[in-house]
Design an enzyme around this catalytic site. Structure first.
Site, PDB file in Angstrom:
ATOM      1  N   TYR A 132      21.732 -49.511 -22.959  1.00 31.21           N
ATOM      2  CA  TYR A 132      22.479 -50.470 -22.108  1.00 31.21           C
ATOM      3  C   TYR A 132      23.941 -50.055 -22.024  1.00 31.21           C
ATOM      4  CZ  TYR A 132      18.251 -52.871 -20.641  1.00 31.21           C
ATOM      5  OH  TYR A 132      17.034 -53.234 -20.081  1.00 31.21           O
ATOM      6  N   CYS A 141      13.783 -57.153 -29.132  1.00 32.07           N
ATOM      7  CA  CYS A 141      13.940 -56.136 -27.938  1.00 32.07           C
ATOM      8  C   CYS A 141      13.239 -55.052 -28.358  1.00 32.07           C
ATOM      9  CB  CYS A 141      15.165 -56.197 -27.713  1.00 32.07           C
ATOM     10  SG  CYS A 141      15.839 -54.722 -26.470  1.00 32.07           S
ATOM     11  N   ASP A 142      12.729 -54.339 -27.172  1.00 31.97           N
ATOM     12  CA  ASP A 142      12.001 -53.134 -27.215  1.00 31.97           C
ATOM     13  C   ASP A 142      12.661 -51.819 -27.149  1.00 31.97           C
ATOM     14  OD1 ASP A 142      12.486 -53.197 -24.457  1.00 31.97           O
ATOM     15  OD2 ASP A 142      10.391 -52.474 -24.134  1.00 31.97           O
ATOM     16  N   ARG A 161      17.601 -53.289  -8.921  1.00 32.82           N
ATOM     17  CA  ARG A 161      16.390 -53.020  -9.596  1.00 32.82           C
ATOM     18  C   ARG A 161      15.349 -54.110  -9.271  1.00 32.82           C
ATOM     19  NH1 ARG A 161      13.032 -49.557 -12.252  1.00 32.82           N
ATOM     20  NH2 ARG A 161      11.999 -50.534 -13.999  1.00 32.82           N
ATOM     21  N   ARG A 195      16.196 -63.008 -10.385  1.00 30.44           N
ATOM     22  CA  ARG A 195      16.706 -61.526 -10.986  1.00 30.44           C
ATOM     23  C   ARG A 195      17.534 -61.155  -9.902  1.00 30.44           C
ATOM     24  NH1 ARG A 195      13.696 -56.587 -14.161  1.00 30.44           N
ATOM     25  NH2 ARG A 195      15.219 -55.261 -14.053  1.00 30.44           N
ATOM     26  N   HIS A 220      21.216 -54.984 -26.878  1.00 31.28           N
ATOM     27  CA  HIS A 220      21.406 -54.252 -25.615  1.00 31.28           C
ATOM     28  C   HIS A 220      22.959 -53.839 -25.811  1.00 31.28           C
ATOM     29  CE1 HIS A 220      17.988 -55.895 -22.574  1.00 31.28           C
ATOM     30  NE2 HIS A 220      17.760 -55.334 -23.884  1.00 31.28           N
ATOM     31  N   ASN A 263      14.354 -62.827 -21.734  1.00 31.39           N
ATOM     32  CA  ASN A 263      15.927 -62.216 -21.816  1.00 31.39           C
ATOM     33  C   ASN A 263      16.747 -63.351 -21.192  1.00 31.39           C
ATOM     34  OD1 ASN A 263      16.412 -59.517 -22.649  1.00 31.39           O
ATOM     35  ND2 ASN A 263      15.052 -58.706 -21.433  1.00 31.39           N
TER      36      ASN A 263
HETATM   37  P1  NAD Z   1       7.644 -61.750 -14.650  1.00 27.87           P
HETATM   38  O1  NAD Z   1       8.504 -62.676 -13.823  1.00 27.87           O
HETATM   39  O2  NAD Z   1       6.647 -61.068 -14.220  1.00 27.87           O
HETATM   40  O3  NAD Z   1       6.859 -63.057 -15.617  1.00 27.87           O
HETATM   41  C1  NAD Z   1       7.350 -64.061 -16.233  1.00 27.87           C
HETATM   42  C2  NAD Z   1       6.563 -65.179 -16.296  1.00 27.87           C
HETATM   43  O4  NAD Z   1       6.947 -66.495 -16.987  1.00 27.87           O
HETATM   44  C3  NAD Z   1       5.894 -65.457 -14.801  1.00 27.87           C
HETATM   45  O5  NAD Z   1       4.589 -65.622 -15.135  1.00 27.87           O
HETATM   46  C4  NAD Z   1       6.375 -67.169 -14.664  1.00 27.87           C
HETATM   47  O6  NAD Z   1       5.766 -67.979 -14.022  1.00 27.87           O
HETATM   48  C5  NAD Z   1       6.503 -67.374 -16.184  1.00 27.87           C
HETATM   49  N1  NAD Z   1       7.451 -68.589 -16.491  1.00 27.87           N
HETATM   50  C6  NAD Z   1       8.779 -68.587 -15.883  1.00 27.87           C
HETATM   51  N2  NAD Z   1       9.463 -69.996 -16.411  1.00 27.87           N
HETATM   52  C7  NAD Z   1       8.469 -70.297 -17.309  1.00 27.87           C
HETATM   53  C8  NAD Z   1       8.624 -71.332 -18.272  1.00 27.87           C
HETATM   54  N3  NAD Z   1       9.689 -72.234 -18.426  1.00 27.87           N
HETATM   55  N4  NAD Z   1       7.530 -71.795 -18.924  1.00 27.87           N
HETATM   56  C9  NAD Z   1       6.585 -70.871 -19.010  1.00 27.87           C
HETATM   57  N5  NAD Z   1       6.490 -69.750 -18.230  1.00 27.87           N
HETATM   58  C10 NAD Z   1       7.322 -69.582 -17.336  1.00 27.87           C
HETATM   59  O7  NAD Z   1       8.667 -61.352 -15.824  1.00 27.87           O
HETATM   60  P2  NAD Z   1       8.504 -59.912 -16.613  1.00 27.87           P
HETATM   61  O8  NAD Z   1       9.464 -58.961 -15.957  1.00 27.87           O
HETATM   62  O9  NAD Z   1       7.091 -59.544 -16.808  1.00 27.87           O
HETATM   63  O10 NAD Z   1       9.281 -60.336 -17.803  1.00 27.87           O
HETATM   64  C11 NAD Z   1       8.988 -61.435 -18.464  1.00 27.87           C
HETATM   65  C12 NAD Z   1      10.163 -61.703 -19.764  1.00 27.87           C
HETATM   66  O11 NAD Z   1      10.201 -60.676 -20.796  1.00 27.87           O
HETATM   67  C13 NAD Z   1      11.652 -61.590 -19.155  1.00 27.87           C
HETATM   68  O12 NAD Z   1      12.582 -62.462 -19.475  1.00 27.87           O
HETATM   69  C14 NAD Z   1      12.122 -60.045 -19.272  1.00 27.87           C
HETATM   70  O13 NAD Z   1      13.143 -60.039 -19.353  1.00 27.87           O
HETATM   71  C15 NAD Z   1      11.638 -60.053 -20.804  1.00 27.87           C
HETATM   72  N6  NAD Z   1      11.314 -58.867 -21.532  1.00 27.87           N
HETATM   73  C16 NAD Z   1      12.349 -58.621 -22.506  1.00 27.87           C
HETATM   74  C17 NAD Z   1      12.119 -57.396 -23.141  1.00 27.87           C
HETATM   75  C18 NAD Z   1      12.855 -57.313 -24.457  1.00 27.87           C
HETATM   76  O14 NAD Z   1      13.254 -56.145 -24.777  1.00 27.87           O
HETATM   77  N7  NAD Z   1      13.394 -58.449 -25.036  1.00 27.87           N
HETATM   78  C19 NAD Z   1      10.953 -56.289 -22.729  1.00 27.87           C
HETATM   79  C20 NAD Z   1      10.589 -56.535 -21.530  1.00 27.87           C
HETATM   80  C21 NAD Z   1      10.622 -57.587 -20.896  1.00 27.87           C
HETATM   81  C1  G6P Z   2      14.041 -52.790 -21.710  1.00 24.56           C
HETATM   82  C2  G6P Z   2      14.670 -53.816 -22.223  1.00 24.56           C
HETATM   83  C3  G6P Z   2      14.269 -55.346 -21.828  1.00 24.56           C
HETATM   84  C4  G6P Z   2      14.279 -55.264 -20.208  1.00 24.56           C
HETATM   85  C5  G6P Z   2      13.741 -54.207 -19.533  1.00 24.56           C
HETATM   86  C6  G6P Z   2      13.961 -54.120 -17.969  1.00 24.56           C
HETATM   87  O1  G6P Z   2      12.658 -52.793 -21.964  1.00 24.56           O
HETATM   88  O2  G6P Z   2      14.529 -53.800 -23.484  1.00 24.56           O
HETATM   89  O3  G6P Z   2      15.106 -56.170 -22.363  1.00 24.56           O
HETATM   90  O4  G6P Z   2      14.019 -56.709 -19.756  1.00 24.56           O
HETATM   91  O5  G6P Z   2      13.864 -53.047 -20.219  1.00 24.56           O
HETATM   92  O6  G6P Z   2      12.917 -53.379 -17.512  1.00 24.56           O
HETATM   93  P1  G6P Z   2      12.625 -53.615 -15.632  1.00 24.56           P
HETATM   94  O7  G6P Z   2      11.498 -52.371 -15.765  1.00 24.56           O
HETATM   95  O8  G6P Z   2      12.008 -54.748 -15.679  1.00 24.56           O
HETATM   96  O9  G6P Z   2      13.876 -53.176 -15.256  1.00 24.56           O
HETATM   97 MN    MN Z   3      15.564 -55.800 -24.604  1.00 18.09          MN
END
Ligand code: NAD
Ligand code: G6P
Ligand code: MN
Length: 441
Positions: A263, A170-171, A283, A93, A201, A148
């Site tokens: 966003y 998405c949240d 970030r 990231r 977004h 994401n």
């Molecule tokens: P993070 O890096 O803390 O955790 C991600 C986890 O995924 C890690 O434990 C990693 O080992 C695991 N991982 C990576 N590749 C993998 C694979 N191929 N198979 C199984 N596990 C795997 O990340 P985070 O900040 O907690 O976010 C996790 C995901 O959730 C990100 O894609 C983030 O963008 C997404 N997210 C989306 C939203 C949304 O609104 N859609 C909101 C919050 C987080």
């Molecule tokens: C929001 C979005 C997510 C994104 C996150 C990033 O919740 O909906 O899609 O992954 O923000 O937040 P962060 O705290 O990781 O920058």
């Molecule tokens: Mn999102």
């Protein structure tokens, strides 16, 4: 109510403790028989499990708990997959954010060259693996994907699986609704029935109906312009997010017709945003030194005295709240209305049928039933079509292993001013992504 089994894929995520809390605190809405944790990083997953074990045993002593890196064990006999992986972790990231910034362009987790294109192409195969495991070991399971960049992943899962039993979510809209509900004095974000159009977004609220059927948007707009946004969800409260909520008011001032997704700041003010960002500290660095560090510190507390350790119990985040409710609506055909990402097919009449759009939908046991929106004005249509083209080109680049498509995806993105810059960014991204990307030619 029959009990359900959930696997959290990417269980080492910093969001997992919050999701587990929501799942177990909302056990009347979605009663569980099994909770499986799956990740490719065993150590990180066990770290999260150590932190949450005491809470799970206290709240749900009867459920089966599976903690495994074996896909077969994890995905067998489940009703829901909560997919939250981050391919390449926070280190990648950081690269996604730093590389465009080196060339004066927005560097952001899910937006622009680093978000839609770099992270997009990297995320697709990881999410495909999860979907294939689910389809092989639990063919009737629903996959709620929020890995994401959800917009690009949703387009890829549309092409690969026709989004059969897959819902991308998405949240952000829900977190914004939480703020709106507080500002309007409504007890819950569920007390609002929004009308909304756009991409993930990349969307706008056009109506904010309360349960009496009154559109509260004009009142809300006035409050935002006079007093700013009330900040609500605990995930979206730190210094960086406070900056976002400041920017939010600016968007509403410049474009008062509708209320935006936050966003949009990265697209509508891309140069100002890039100028304001530090290419040596993005970030990702703040997340690594904030949320992730706190999780590791919590684990140190566990290690100091495992026998007496108590899991941290906070109020749940809006995200966990939303995911569990969305799953329950599907599980029990509750027909509740949420903002989700679906194939357009006329829901927004003047956008292409095959665009993956974010709109309100009723969630039924057979899937989302989107609520159609009025045709959208030219300004929004133009912005959305450009962004949608960028996202589709990123998916083309993945499938065709095409350098040219990746270049076009970046060059057409509103965060990038010229093809020269697009090419420089792309060449750096190819190097940084290494084997996470197919070889482009
Ligand atoms: P993070 O890096 O803390 O955790 C991600 C986890 O995924 C890690 O434990 C990693 O080992 C695991 N991982 C990576 N590749 C993998 C694979 N191929 N198979 C199984 N596990 C795997 O990340 P985070 O900040 O907690 O976010 C996790 C995901 O959730 C990100 O894609 C983030 O963008 C997404 N997210 C989306 C939203 C949304 O609104 N859609 C909101 C919050 C987080
Ligand atoms: C929001 C979005 C997510 C994104 C996150 C990033 O919740 O909906 O899609 O992954 O923000 O937040 P962060 O705290 O990781 O920058
Ligand atoms: Mn999102």
């Amino acid at each position: 109510m029959d009990k359900k089994a959930v696997v959290i894929a990417g269980a080492g995520s910093t969001h997992t403790p919050g999701i587990i809390q929501s799942l177990l605190q909302k056990k009347n809405e979605l009663p569980l028989r099994k909770l499986a944790l799956y990740d490719i990083d065993e150590k990180r997953m066990h770290l999260v499990y150590d932190i949450m074990k005491q809470f799970i045993e206290q709240e749900a002593p009867d459920i089966e708990v599976v903690v495994t890196t074996d896909p077969e064990k994890a995905f067998t006999d489940v009703d829901f997959v909560f997919a939250q992986i981050r391919q390449g972790g926070l280190q990648m990231r950081r690269q996604d954010e730093r590389i465009p910034l080196k060339y004066g362009c927005v560097g952001q987790e899910t937006c622009g060259a680093g978000g839609s294109i770099s992270y997009g192409i990297r995320s697709i195969p990881g999410v495909f693996d999860l979907v294939r495991y689910a389809k092989k070991y639990s063919p009737d399971a629903w996959i709620l994907n929020y890995s994401n960049p959800a917009a690009v992943v949703a387009e890829a899962t549309r092409r690969e699986f026709n989004n059969d039993h897959i819902l991308n979510i998405c949240d952000m809209p829900t977190a914004i609704l939480l703020s709106y509900s507080k500002m309007l004095g409504l007890p819950s974000w569920r007390d609002i029935d929004p009308m909304y159009f756009g991409l993930n977004h990349f969307g706008w609220f056009t109506k904010i109906y309360d349960k009496q059927g009154r559109d509260r948007l004009p009142e809300l707009r006035q409050m935002i312009l006079e007093h700013g946004m009330a900040v609500s969800d605990k995930h979206h409260k730190d210094k960086d997010w406070m900056h976002t909520w400041g920017q939010y008011v600016k968007i509403v001032k410049d474009y008062p017709e509708y209320l935006p997704n936050s966003y949009l700041q990265y697209y509508l003010y891309s140069k100002d945003m890039a100028d304001d960002m530090d290419p040596n500290w993005t970030r990702a660095d703040n997340v690594i030194n904030g949320r992730e560090k706190e999780m590791f510190a919590e684990h140190d507390k566990y290690l100091a005295d495992p026998a007496n350790y108590k899991s941290p119990v906070q109020s749940f985040t809006v995200f966990g709240d939303f995911i569990v409710d969305a799953a329950a609506s599907i599980a029990y055909n509750k027909c509740e209305r949420y903002l989700v990402i679906v194939e357009n097919n006329g829901a927004i009449p003047n956008l292409p049928d095959d665009a993956m759009v974010e709109v309100p939908a009723y969630l039924r046991s057979w899937g989302p039933e989107p609520i159609s929106q009025p045709a959208i004005p030219t300004f929004y249509k133009g912005l959305i079509e450009e962004q949608n083209a960028s996202e589709k080109l990123a998916v083309d680049a993945y499938y065709e292993h095409s350098y040219q498509k990746a270049l076009e995806a970046i060059a057409i993105n509103k965060t990038v001013p010229s093809t020269t810059v697009a090419r420089q960014i792309l060449d750096d991204l190819i190097e940084a992504n290494g084997n996470y990307w197919p070889t482009l030619s």
